[in-house]
Structures are given as structure tokens and as C-alpha cells.
Write a protein that holds these residues in place. Structure first.
Motif, short mmCIF file in Angstrom:
data_model
loop_
_atom_site.label_atom_id
_atom_site.label_comp_id
_atom_site.label_asym_id
_atom_site.label_seq_id
_atom_site.Cartn_x
_atom_site.Cartn_y
_atom_site.Cartn_z
N MET A 343 23.99 -3.61 51.13
CA MET A 343 23.31 -4.80 50.60
C MET A 343 23.06 -4.64 49.11
N ASP A 344 23.00 -5.79 48.42
CA ASP A 344 22.55 -5.78 47.04
C ASP A 344 21.04 -5.97 47.00
N SER A 345 20.46 -6.06 45.83
CA SER A 345 19.00 -6.10 45.70
C SER A 345 18.39 -7.37 46.28
N SER A 346 19.22 -8.41 46.48
CA SER A 346 18.72 -9.66 47.06
C SER A 346 18.88 -9.71 48.57
N GLY A 347 19.45 -8.65 49.17
CA GLY A 347 19.66 -8.63 50.61
C GLY A 347 21.00 -9.18 51.04
N ARG A 348 21.87 -9.51 50.09
CA ARG A 348 23.21 -10.03 50.43
C ARG A 348 24.10 -8.88 50.89
N GLU A 378 8.06 -3.19 54.18
CA GLU A 378 8.98 -3.16 53.04
C GLU A 378 10.31 -2.52 53.41
N ASP A 382 13.01 -6.69 57.67
CA ASP A 382 14.05 -7.62 58.10
C ASP A 382 14.86 -7.08 59.27
N HIS A 386 16.05 0.00 55.16
CA HIS A 386 16.59 0.10 53.80
C HIS A 386 16.43 1.54 53.35
#
Length: 511
Positions: A343-348, A378, A382, A386
Motif C-alpha cells: 500500500m501507499d501512504s493513502s491506503g491504495r 492505527e 482497517d 500495517h
């Protein structure tokens, strides 16, 4: 996790294995041998002794010990009662250990008699109701003596699948530890990373790193599989090699840096190591060049695992995979029931080949951090853990772990330096055994690259030689502000290079 009437904890499975062949030796430590019947009896009597002192399901038992057979039995006894067990890592200050003891609401501290003085220091700073020692000591009560008075009859487990079984700490702490909660049900879901069924020859696992880390879990699996655990107090390459030969060791677990030490030790060339079927390594990224050296020395018996306390083991690079040199920089493929995305920092979710944060979903994910709901949300809010690791997946599904997010060095201009990339280049030099790269902020607040390098003995390699190599392979951005030659890298208890200590040395030299 819902409770089922058929739930049996990992301790009960080990007890079943001990009962199946009571006369066999299951633990060897120095000149001592402990049989299956003796260990099984000790687990039951220790549990009964603690229960007589009021120890109950859901309470915290903290262990302070070296790799004694009795501390392994004490963990099993506490877990049989349904307690949550917390290990104290060695190398921490008494104040830090006391903060951990206090934070996890320790009711019982069980100490190695050799650590009686440290146990006294901890209990002066933290409120602990019961202090036991595993043998005579000037503090506490001798738990082995109390156990000797107990009935040897089996004791029914009080553990439930949803109960917290282990509290494992990650990262440093000065006041509020970051403890990971692992339940009894989760422990039952842990995978067996190597095949421990050797037919007529039982597995013989050599434990030469702390019981408090992954080696302890591997010891559990060896005992459940009907094998024997050979305990060493700590890692010494000559002793490990001699023990493999003398004891017919089949399985070994080490961190990458310790694997390098075994590979480089002169005794490795003439010891009979033919009993080894697997060398399992994990803990941090391994150098492809050094892995190639290890394969030449030990043969194609290396197995790599990648994971975290938060996720459990996620990927495995099998012994077969080690036969493909291009895969040695990877951490292998995800296990069948693990999901891994980048994932990238935006969750994509990022496509194949692109680097981003490694995120994981698995049946061995932690329940959360102890008393840290905001941090838990954190990290897994989701549904994905992470990891804080940067990596990428290739077309075949192999995972490459590049670095920890927090370890990436941001140099002038906002460019990123990945320490693992620089370590790979340094370690590939013929006169370098091991290296550690880390960032330190200078007086102006700018982060600078620093490296500590362990050279081959009596080599003539110089700082200029390595600077030239870095310039050629990675460019000037990767040139370290300081490159220091050291006899050995300082290691943490689990065997990772202690970069915090190395940073401290650089700061001290700058004063």
C-alpha cells in the motif's frame, strides 16, 4: 474467536507428546538430561504449586531467566493455568524491566536464581505480589521446592482460546511498553515452518538464542513433534558448531548475523555437520552475498521466514528456493492462508513491482497492543496489519523487504537512502563480513548516513576502497558521513544489529 468445547492449548498438545513416550530424553542442557516423564511431572507440579499460592487464569506471570529447562517448564505451567506469560529481554536496564513488569500488571515474577539480584531490583521498583525463584536464592521463594511437595497427577487446563497467552514486547521502552497480545487460539494456528518428521530419527533442535523470542516457539514445536531440545545459554559460533556435531542436531535457528558468524568460523570447515536438515533464519533482511557463502558452506538446507510479532510468520523462502540465486534478496512467498499487499501512504493497493508499505492479513495476527487501543487502531484499524516495512511483490509472488519505514534515511534534497541496499553492497565486498547502516541527525538537524563494518581478519580493505565501491554501485548520495571498522557488531537479544547503540556511539563521538 469463539470458544469450542474441543479446544486444547499448545501446552496440552506438548503434554500429550511427552506422555506418549515417557522414557525418551526431551531436553539437554550442559551435562543434564531431562526425560519426557520428568518434564511432564515438573509442569504439573509447578502449576499446582502456583495454584496453591492463588495464581489463577487471566493473571500475568513474568519470567526473568536464561535458557534454563525449568523456565520452559514454568512457562508451560503458567499457561496450563490460563495465565498470560511475559518474558523480560536481557540487556535492558532494571528500570526498563520494572516498567514492563508494572505495565503488564504482573502478579508473579519467576526468576532464574542467577538473576536474583536483578529480580530484587525490579521488585523494589514495581509492585509484584509473588516472587519465585527456580532454585535456592537470597530473594523470593523456591518454586521448585514448593513443586516437589505437590501431587504429580495431571491437571486440567484452565486456558480458553480467546485468553491472552503471551505478551511479547517490541521496540524500546522507557515508561510505557508496546506489548503484543497473542491468544491461546492464535498460538494453535502457528505454522510449522520446517518438516520435523524425520522418520526413525527424531528432530533435535538446538536453541542458542533467547527462549523469549522465536526460538521458544520452535522449541514448543519440536517437543510437540516428539523431538528433543538442546539448550545453550547463548550464541558462540565454536560452541554451536561443536554441539551440532556432538549432539546430532537436525534443526537450528539463528538471526542472519549469527549465520554469517557460523559460516566464517574456521571450525565450520572440519566439523561433521551432516545431521543438519534445516537452518532457519529470520529477524531482518539477509545479505544475498552472505547467503551464497552460507549455502556453499552448509548446503541447500537454509530456510528463511519473514514476519513480525504483530503478524506471525508471513512468508517463507524454502530450501528449494535457495537454489535460485535471484531469489536470495527476497523473503519468499506468502504462506497459503496469508494475504500480503503493498500500500501507499493513502491506503491504495500498489501494483506488482512498486514499493510501498507491506500490509498483512492472517490467522496469526495479534489481537492488539496491551492497553494501547489507539495504537492498535492505527496499526490494524482497517483489518490489515500495517507492518512499517517497505517492500514489493514480484510477478511470481515473492516478497522483497527493503527496509523499515523508520530506518529509511532522508538525506539532503528529500532523497531516500535504504540502509539494506547499502549493506548489500558493503557485504558483497570480498573483505567484508558484516555491516550495519543507520542514520544520525547532525547538529543542524540533517540526517546523515553512517556505517559500521566488520572486515575480514587481517584484510587490507580501507575506507577509501569501500567509498569507491559505494560510488560505483549506488552513487554519491549513499556515501556515509562516517564509515567505522569494528571487530563485531553489537547485537540485541534476538540477534539483530543494535542500531540504537551504534547511533549512540556516533553521537558520543560528536560531543
Amino acid at each position: 474467536m469463539t470458544e469450542t468445547p474441543s479446544f486444547r492449548s499448545y501446552v496440552e498438545k506438548i503434554l500429550d507428546a511427552l506422555a506418549a513416550d515417557p522414557e525418551r530424553t526431551v531436553i539437554e542442557y550442559e551435562t543434564r538430561q531431562m526425560g519426557a516423564k520428568t518434564l511432564r511431572t515438573l509442569i504439573y507440579t509447578l502449576a499446582r504449586a502456583m495454584a496453591d499460592e492463588g495464581v489463577r487464569r487471566g493473571q500475568t506471570v513474568t519470567l526473568l531467566s536464561g535458557n534454563l529447562p525449568e523456565i520452559l517448564a514454568a512457562r508451560y505451567a503458567a499457561n496450563l493455568l490460563g495465565c498470560r506469560v511475559n518474558y523480560l529481554y536481557q540487556g535492558k536496564s532494571a528500570r526498563t524491566q520494572a516498567a514492563i513488569v508494572e505495565d503488564v500488571e504482573t502478579r508473579v515474577l519467576i526468576a532464574d536464581p542467577r538473576m536474583a539480584r536483578r529480580a530484587a531490583q525490579i521488585t523494589e521498583m514495581a509492585s509484584v505480589e509473588l516472587l519465585f525463584t527456580l532454585g535456592p536464592a537470597p530473594v523470593g521463594r523456591d518454586l521448585l521446592e514448593l513443586a516437589a511437595r505437590q501431587s504429580q497427577q495431571p491437571l486440567t487446563s484452565s486456558a480458553r482460546a480467546q485468553d491472552v497467552c503471551l505478551l511479547r514486547h517490541t521496540g524500546g521502552t522507557t515508561g510505557h511498553p508496546k506489548a503484543i497480545c497473542r491468544t491461546y487460539g492464535l498460538l494453535n494456528a502457528l505454522p510449522q515452518l520446517v518438516d520435523l518428521d524425520h522418520g526413525q530419527t527424531r528432530c533435535r533442535f538446538l536453541l542458542c538464542t533467547t527462549l523469549a523470542h522465536m526460538a521458544g516457539t520452535l522449541a514448543d514445536q519440536a517437543l510437540e513433534a516428539g523431538g528433543c531440545v538442546v539448550l545453550l545459554e547463548d550464541f558462540d559460533p565454536a560452541t554451536v558448531l561443536a554441539t551440532i556435531e556432538a549432539k546430532g542436531i537436525t534443526e537450528l535457528f539463528v538471526a542472519p548475523g549469527l549465520l554469517y558468524q557460523l559460516t566464517d568460523h574456521p571450525d565450520a570447515a572440519h566439523r561433521d555437520l551432516s545431521s543438519l536438515t534445516h537452518i532457519l533464519y529470520c529477524g531482518y533482511g539477509a545479505s544475498p552475498a552472505r547467503l551464497a557463502d552460507a549455502l556453499r558452506r552448509f548446503g541447500q538446507i537454509l530456510v528463511q521466514a519473514y514476519g513480525q510479532l504483530e503478524t506471525g510468520i508471513v512468508t517463507v523462502l524454502s530450501a528449494h528456493d535457495h537454489g535460485r540465486p535471484a531469489l536470495l534478496r527476497t523473503a519468499g512467498k506468502p504462506l497459503p492462508d496469508r494475504e500480503v499487499v503493498i500500500m501507499d501512504s493513502s491506503g491504495r493497493h500498489l501494483p506488482t513491482g512498486e514499493a510501498g508499505e507491506i500490509c498483512v492479513r492472517s490467522p496469526t495476527m495479534m489481537d492488539g497492543y496491551w492497553k494501547r487501543p489507539e495504537l492498535t487502531a492505527e496499526v490494524i484499524g482497517d483489518g490489515w496489519v500495517h507492518t512499517g516495512d517497505i517492500g514489493s511483490l514480484d510477478q511470481e509472488g515473492y516478497l522483497t523487504v527493503m527496509d523499515r519505514l523508520k530506518d529509511i534515511i532522508i538525506v539532503r534534497g528529500g532523497c531516500h537512502v535504504y540502509p539494506t541496499e547499502l549493506e548489500d553492497v558493503l557485504n558483497a565486498h570480498q573483505d567484508v563480513l558484516h555491516s550495519a547502516v543507520f542514520g544520525v541527525r547532525d547538529a543542524d538537524g540533517r540526517e546523515q548516513v553512517h556505517a559500521a563494518v566488520v572486515p575480514v581478519a587481517h584484510s587490507a580493505v580501507s575506507e577509501a576502497d569501500l567509498h569507491q565501491r559505494i560510488q560505483e554501485h549506488l552513487g554519491p548520495m549513499y556515501l556515509p558521513a562516517s564509515l567505522t571498522f569494528v571487530d563485531a557488531l553489537p547485537l540485541t537479544s534476538p540477534g539483530k544489529p543494535d542500531k540504537d547503540l551504534l547511533r549512540g556511539r556516533v553521537r558520543d563521538d560528536a560531543v
